[in-house]
Design a protein around this motif. Structure first.
Motif, PDB file in Angstrom:
ATOM      1  N   ILE A 234     -98.024 -59.051  60.278  1.00 41.59           N
ATOM      2  CA  ILE A 234     -99.090 -58.080  60.035  1.00 41.59           C
ATOM      3  C   ILE A 234     -99.595 -57.398  61.309  1.00 41.59           C
ATOM      4  N   ASP A 235     -99.366 -57.990  62.467  1.00 45.99           N
ATOM      5  CA  ASP A 235     -99.863 -57.369  63.699  1.00 45.99           C
ATOM      6  C   ASP A 235     -98.784 -56.572  64.442  1.00 45.99           C
TER       7      ASP A 235
ATOM      8  N   THR B 131     -98.305 -57.548  68.718  1.00 45.81           N
ATOM      9  CA  THR B 131     -99.317 -57.110  69.666  1.00 45.81           C
ATOM     10  C   THR B 131     -99.075 -57.777  71.010  1.00 45.81           C
ATOM     11  N   ALA B 132     -99.118 -56.992  72.078  1.00 42.82           N
ATOM     12  CA  ALA B 132     -98.964 -57.429  73.482  1.00 42.82           C
ATOM     13  C   ALA B 132     -97.529 -57.775  73.872  1.00 42.82           C
ATOM     14  N   ASP B 133     -96.556 -57.676  72.955  1.00 45.19           N
ATOM     15  CA  ASP B 133     -95.154 -57.879  73.330  1.00 45.19           C
ATOM     16  C   ASP B 133     -94.646 -56.621  74.027  1.00 45.19           C
ATOM     17  N   ASP B 134     -93.550 -56.775  74.764  1.00 40.72           N
ATOM     18  CA  ASP B 134     -92.904 -55.611  75.369  1.00 40.72           C
ATOM     19  C   ASP B 134     -92.367 -54.716  74.264  1.00 40.72           C
ATOM     20  N   CYS B 135     -92.608 -53.401  74.403  1.00 41.04           N
ATOM     21  CA  CYS B 135     -92.129 -52.450  73.408  1.00 41.04           C
ATOM     22  C   CYS B 135     -91.825 -51.132  74.111  1.00 41.04           C
ATOM     23  N   ASP B 136     -90.564 -50.742  74.094  1.00 40.12           N
ATOM     24  CA  ASP B 136     -90.168 -49.496  74.745  1.00 40.12           C
ATOM     25  C   ASP B 136     -90.739 -48.274  74.040  1.00 40.12           C
TER      26      ASP B 136
ATOM     27  N   GLN C 180     -96.015 -51.701  76.261  1.00 43.92           N
ATOM     28  CA  GLN C 180     -96.553 -52.880  75.603  1.00 43.92           C
ATOM     29  C   GLN C 180     -97.011 -52.502  74.200  1.00 43.92           C
ATOM     30  N   SER C 181     -96.674 -53.366  73.219  1.00 49.42           N
ATOM     31  CA  SER C 181     -97.028 -53.085  71.836  1.00 49.42           C
ATOM     32  C   SER C 181     -98.535 -53.028  71.663  1.00 49.42           C
ATOM     33  N   ALA C 182     -98.983 -51.983  70.982  1.00 50.05           N
ATOM     34  CA  ALA C 182    -100.406 -51.854  70.677  1.00 50.05           C
ATOM     35  C   ALA C 182    -100.733 -52.541  69.359  1.00 50.05           C
ATOM     36  N   GLY C 183     -99.744 -53.085  68.695  1.00 53.09           N
ATOM     37  CA  GLY C 183     -99.973 -53.762  67.425  1.00 53.09           C
ATOM     38  C   GLY C 183    -100.068 -52.789  66.275  1.00 53.09           C
TER      39      GLY C 183
END
Length: 181
Positions: free
Chosen positions: A93-94, A102-107, A113-116
């Motif tokens: 859900i996040d 949320t807070a994971d690396d995301c290109d 960084q993932s904003a969720g």
């Protein structure tokens, strides 16, 4: 590998068919019993002898009954399966639209960084529980705590050893939606 699981409607349909077959077998069993009694009466026998066909029908009725008993989904078994499915939803859900927590690396997200989930702002009122209590999106760190979904995260809450909600002394505290009135 995940175990196969029949959906509730499929189980219900199969059980309905088994119950109908069991009813038909009982009707046949009643007919055969009456026929055995009539045959004994006509032959002048005091003792009724059960025909082999009557015995087979009785066994079939018992087998169907055993199958129905064995396939009755227990509350716990069904509840555990639903809980596993819901836990998968809650675990996701996040995630942002790129599939990262949320807070994971995301290109794909700004800053790498993932904003969720942009649809779930912390503190957002998302509905009501069965007892009319409001439900809110808790802080990301508290989302595994069921109690946290039932209280507004803009306040600190404690129950026993469990603490949740925002710590206003933490400079890294996320923004929180205003508490609805």
């Amino acid at each position: 590998m995940e175990e196969p699981y029949f959906t509730d409607p499929v189980i219900t349909q199969l059980r309905d068919q088994l119950e109908a077959a069991q009813g038909a077998l009982r009707t046949v069993g009643t007919y055969l019993e009456a026929r055995d009694v009539a045959a004994a009466t006509l032959a002048g026998h005091e003792q009724v002898r059960t025909s082999p066909l009557s015995t087979q029908v009785e066994r079939a009725i018992a087998d169907v009954g055993a199958t129905l008993s064995a396939t009755t989904p227990g509350e716990q078994q069904y509840g555990d399966h639903v809980a596993r499915l819901l836990s998968r939803v809650m675990a996701d859900i996040d995630r942002c639209k790129h599939g990262r927590h949320t807070a994971d690396d995301c290109d794909g997200c700004p800053g790498g960084q993932s904003a969720g989930n942009p649809c779930l702002m912390t503190g957002q009122h998302i509905g009501y529980g069965m007892n009319r209590e409001p439900l809110y999106v808790p802080l990301p760190a508290d989302r595994y705590k069921p109690e946290a979904w039932r209280t507004w995260p803009g306040e600190r809450h404690t129950r026993g050893d469990l603490t949740w909600g925002i710590d206003h002394t933490d400079p890294a505290a996320p923004p929180i939606a205003p508490k609805p009135q």
